[in-house]
Design a protein around this motif. Structure first.
Motif, PDB file in Angstrom:
ATOM      1  N   LYS A 168      16.547  32.042  23.766  1.00  0.00           N
ATOM      2  CA  LYS A 168      17.650  32.298  22.832  1.00  0.00           C
ATOM      3  C   LYS A 168      17.837  33.767  22.465  1.00  0.00           C
ATOM      4  O   LYS A 168      18.758  34.093  21.727  1.00  0.00           O
ATOM      5  N   VAL A 169      16.994  34.631  22.995  1.00  0.00           N
ATOM      6  CA  VAL A 169      17.207  36.069  22.786  1.00  0.00           C
ATOM      7  C   VAL A 169      18.108  36.628  23.877  1.00  0.00           C
ATOM      8  O   VAL A 169      19.146  37.226  23.612  1.00  0.00           O
ATOM      9  N   SER A 170      17.735  36.398  25.133  1.00  0.00           N
ATOM     10  CA  SER A 170      18.480  36.984  26.250  1.00  0.00           C
ATOM     11  C   SER A 170      19.596  36.082  26.768  1.00  0.00           C
ATOM     12  O   SER A 170      20.536  36.566  27.414  1.00  0.00           O
ATOM     13  N   ASN A 171      19.479  34.767  26.518  1.00  0.00           N
ATOM     14  CA  ASN A 171      20.485  33.797  26.972  1.00  0.00           C
ATOM     15  C   ASN A 171      20.696  33.831  28.486  1.00  0.00           C
ATOM     16  O   ASN A 171      21.809  33.655  28.977  1.00  0.00           O
ATOM     17  N   LEU A 172      19.599  34.041  29.218  1.00  0.00           N
ATOM     18  CA  LEU A 172      19.669  34.072  30.673  1.00  0.00           C
ATOM     19  C   LEU A 172      19.261  32.727  31.248  1.00  0.00           C
ATOM     20  O   LEU A 172      18.515  31.965  30.627  1.00  0.00           O
ATOM     21  N   ASP A 173      19.724  32.439  32.464  1.00  0.00           N
ATOM     22  CA  ASP A 173      19.273  31.212  33.117  1.00  0.00           C
ATOM     23  C   ASP A 173      17.928  31.465  33.793  1.00  0.00           C
ATOM     24  O   ASP A 173      17.459  32.602  33.907  1.00  0.00           O
ATOM     25  N   ALA A 174      17.302  30.378  34.260  1.00  0.00           N
ATOM     26  CA  ALA A 174      15.937  30.466  34.774  1.00  0.00           C
ATOM     27  C   ALA A 174      15.828  31.393  35.978  1.00  0.00           C
ATOM     28  O   ALA A 174      14.853  32.148  36.115  1.00  0.00           O
ATOM     29  N   GLU A 175      16.829  31.354  36.863  1.00  0.00           N
ATOM     30  CA  GLU A 175      16.763  32.192  38.057  1.00  0.00           C
ATOM     31  C   GLU A 175      16.873  33.668  37.702  1.00  0.00           C
ATOM     32  O   GLU A 175      16.148  34.510  38.242  1.00  0.00           O
ATOM     33  N   ALA A 176      17.764  34.002  36.776  1.00  0.00           N
ATOM     34  CA  ALA A 176      17.883  35.397  36.342  1.00  0.00           C
ATOM     35  C   ALA A 176      16.595  35.863  35.679  1.00  0.00           C
ATOM     36  O   ALA A 176      16.140  36.999  35.893  1.00  0.00           O
ATOM     37  N   MET A 177      15.993  34.977  34.875  1.00  0.00           N
ATOM     38  CA  MET A 177      14.726  35.324  34.239  1.00  0.00           C
ATOM     39  C   MET A 177      13.636  35.577  35.274  1.00  0.00           C
ATOM     40  O   MET A 177      12.852  36.528  35.154  1.00  0.00           O
ATOM     41  N   ARG A 178      13.612  34.755  36.292  1.00  0.00           N
ATOM     42  CA  ARG A 178      12.561  34.898  37.309  1.00  0.00           C
ATOM     43  C   ARG A 178      12.702  36.236  38.044  1.00  0.00           C
ATOM     44  O   ARG A 178      11.713  36.928  38.291  1.00  0.00           O
ATOM     45  N   LEU A 179      13.919  36.601  38.375  1.00  0.00           N
ATOM     46  CA  LEU A 179      14.143  37.859  39.073  1.00  0.00           C
ATOM     47  C   LEU A 179      13.740  39.049  38.197  1.00  0.00           C
ATOM     48  O   LEU A 179      13.094  39.987  38.664  1.00  0.00           O
ATOM     49  N   LEU A 180      14.133  38.997  36.925  1.00  0.00           N
ATOM     50  CA  LEU A 180      13.791  40.095  36.026  1.00  0.00           C
ATOM     51  C   LEU A 180      12.296  40.130  35.725  1.00  0.00           C
ATOM     52  O   LEU A 180      11.718  41.208  35.543  1.00  0.00           O
ATOM     53  N   SER A 181      11.671  38.973  35.660  1.00  0.00           N
ATOM     54  CA  SER A 181      10.224  38.936  35.435  1.00  0.00           C
ATOM     55  C   SER A 181       9.491  39.670  36.544  1.00  0.00           C
ATOM     56  O   SER A 181       8.586  40.478  36.291  1.00  0.00           O
ATOM     57  N   ALA A 182       9.882  39.413  37.787  1.00  0.00           N
ATOM     58  CA  ALA A 182       9.244  40.086  38.920  1.00  0.00           C
ATOM     59  C   ALA A 182       9.498  41.586  38.903  1.00  0.00           C
ATOM     60  O   ALA A 182       8.636  42.386  39.276  1.00  0.00           O
ATOM     61  N   GLU A 183      10.679  41.967  38.439  1.00  0.00           N
ATOM     62  CA  GLU A 183      11.067  43.382  38.419  1.00  0.00           C
ATOM     63  C   GLU A 183      10.426  44.134  37.276  1.00  0.00           C
ATOM     64  O   GLU A 183      10.179  45.344  37.385  1.00  0.00           O
ATOM     65  N   ARG A 184      10.121  43.440  36.165  1.00  0.00           N
ATOM     66  CA  ARG A 184       9.707  44.119  34.942  1.00  0.00           C
ATOM     67  C   ARG A 184       8.318  43.728  34.476  1.00  0.00           C
ATOM     68  O   ARG A 184       8.066  43.493  33.297  1.00  0.00           O
ATOM     69  N   GLY A 185       7.385  43.677  35.403  1.00  0.00           N
ATOM     70  CA  GLY A 185       5.986  43.563  35.037  1.00  0.00           C
ATOM     71  C   GLY A 185       5.401  42.171  35.013  1.00  0.00           C
ATOM     72  O   GLY A 185       4.202  42.013  34.753  1.00  0.00           O
ATOM     73  N   GLY A 186       6.202  41.136  35.269  1.00  0.00           N
ATOM     74  CA  GLY A 186       5.677  39.774  35.301  1.00  0.00           C
ATOM     75  C   GLY A 186       5.105  39.416  36.662  1.00  0.00           C
ATOM     76  O   GLY A 186       5.111  40.211  37.598  1.00  0.00           O
TER      77      GLY A 186
END
Length: 409
Positions: A168-186
């Protein structure tokens, strides 16, 4: 850890207006009307290079927030962290054959110098991740014991599914979250995780890397998000007014931090507003340490650029906008500073009471600094061509620009 010295904020006649600000979580503008004390947390630097213009633009935005609140006669409790142990810091220290603690201390000191020169108001609580570890460990243990965290090969992960408000902070879908997680330290592709998005809370000790006593967690060091949660809960509690940072922190950092805090406390939301500053580019690409396309505040200062001009360059762009740093941007700021100083150096001038209210109105409207600059420009243009007789006007303009925009004339 100590912050930097505070510059005096002049008192202005009358009283400022409540802040209307864009909230990433609701994607709308909300009005913040804190009680007598306003509370803000802004994520700080990882000190392996400091301070580039992108950093300065972010901290300038939240400095304006403080100034707007102070103008409403409120007290402000401002908290900022320093991520003084993290993979990028350790990697830079290894690359340059330096002790990681010396690297962190040197770059943090330089950051303080830059913030002082730019007249950024300091946080009341400036906390390093390392000094926060004694408060982090019990939080990770609580999450684990409550079933909201689990172990994987000695590391401890947070289960995002334990928070019904996750997302509820970023309001992103799961796929967008996964891509950003890989890009930003996850590490979404790590085998054995319950959910690819689950972030690390505690990293078990690795050979050749620093580690600390984690009690029942074993030796290790904290994950990125839980550091800020521990510091924020300790100094601000839940439902503080603003969680701030660059737009690249909305996910995963602020999303994950909010979930950690919400599960720990059973309260929602962690912050009333999630406020994010835009990115600054150089030569067509986002300014970032990984790309090396950086313009450093300290380098500009060494080249003789007035810090007030640097600040005016930052203020000439709306804080939420993505923009590009160029020689022209700086040249325009230098010229503006010269005009403003010439205008207020006259012994008298045209009335400026309306200007004070115009600047207040602009900043209360989602920190519209470009509109505030335009208002001052209009007064300056008239002042330079008009014989006024208001002896108090130049001083009032100087105090207004200092108090609300942080620019010393």
């Amino acid at each position: 850890m100590h912050a930097w010295p505070a510059s005096e904020v002049p008192a202005l006649p009358g009283k400022g207006r409540d802040l209307q600000i864009h909230d990433t979580a609701t994607q709308g503008t909300i009005t913040l009307a804190p009680g007598p004390v306003a509370r803000i947390y802004v994520c700080g630097i990882t000190p392996y290079d400091a301070t580039h213009i992108g950093h300065a633009a972010t901290y300038n935005a939240f400095d304006l927030v403080q100034r707007v609140w102070l103008d409403t006669k409120r007290q402000v409790i401002y908290v900022q962290n320093v991520t003084d142990v993290d993979d990028p810091l350790l990697e830079r220290a290894l690359r340059d054959n330096q002790d990681w603690t010396e690297l962190a201390e040197r770059e943090t000191a330089l950051f303080r110098e830059d913030m002082t020169a730019l007249r950024m108001l300091p946080p009341q609580h400036y906390i390093g991740a390392v000094e926060a570890i004694p408060g982090i460990v019990p939080l990770v243990e609580r999450l684990r014991d409550a079933g909201a965290a689990y172990e994987l090969d000695g590391d401890v992960y947070f289960s995002v599914e334990s928070d019904p408000n996750f997302g509820k902070v970023s309001n992103l879908d799961a796929e967008a979250m996964r891509l950003l997680s890989a890009e930003r330290g996850g590490d979404p592709d790590r085998v054995g995780k319950k959910n690819p998005l689950d972030p690390m809370l505690w990293m078990a000790a690795r050979p050749g890397e620093p580690s600390w006593d984690g009690g029942s967690l074993g030796r290790g060091r904290p994950g990125w998000h839980i550091e800020c949660v521990a510091i924020a809960l300790d100094h601000l509690g839940m439902t503080f007014d603003i969680q701030g940072g660059g737009s690249d922190l909305a996910f995963p950092h602020h999303e994950m931090g909010a979930s950690h805090a919400q599960v720990l406390t059973g309260e929602f939301p962690m912050a009333k507003a999630y406020v994010h500053a835009g990115m600054v580019a150089l030569h067509g690409e986002k300014m970032s340490k990984s790309k090396g396309n950086l313009v450093f505040v300290s380098a500009l200062r060494r080249a003789g650029v007035d810090p007030a001009a640097i600040r005016l360059a930052l203020l000439s762009h709306h804080y939420r906008a993505d923009w590009e740093w160029t020689d022209e941007v700086l040249a325009e700021a230098v010229a503006r500073l010269e005009r403003w100083r010439a205008a207020v150096s006259r012994p008298d001038g045209i009335p400026a009471d309306d200007l004070v209210e115009e600047v207040r109105e602009a900043l209360s409207n989602d920190l519209n600094a470009p509109a505030a600059l335009a208002a001052v420009d209009r007064w300056v243009e008239r002042q330079l061509v008009t014989d006024g007789d208001d002896e108090s006007a130049p001083g009032l303009v100087s105090r207004t620009v200092d108090a609300l925009l942080g620019v010393a004339l």
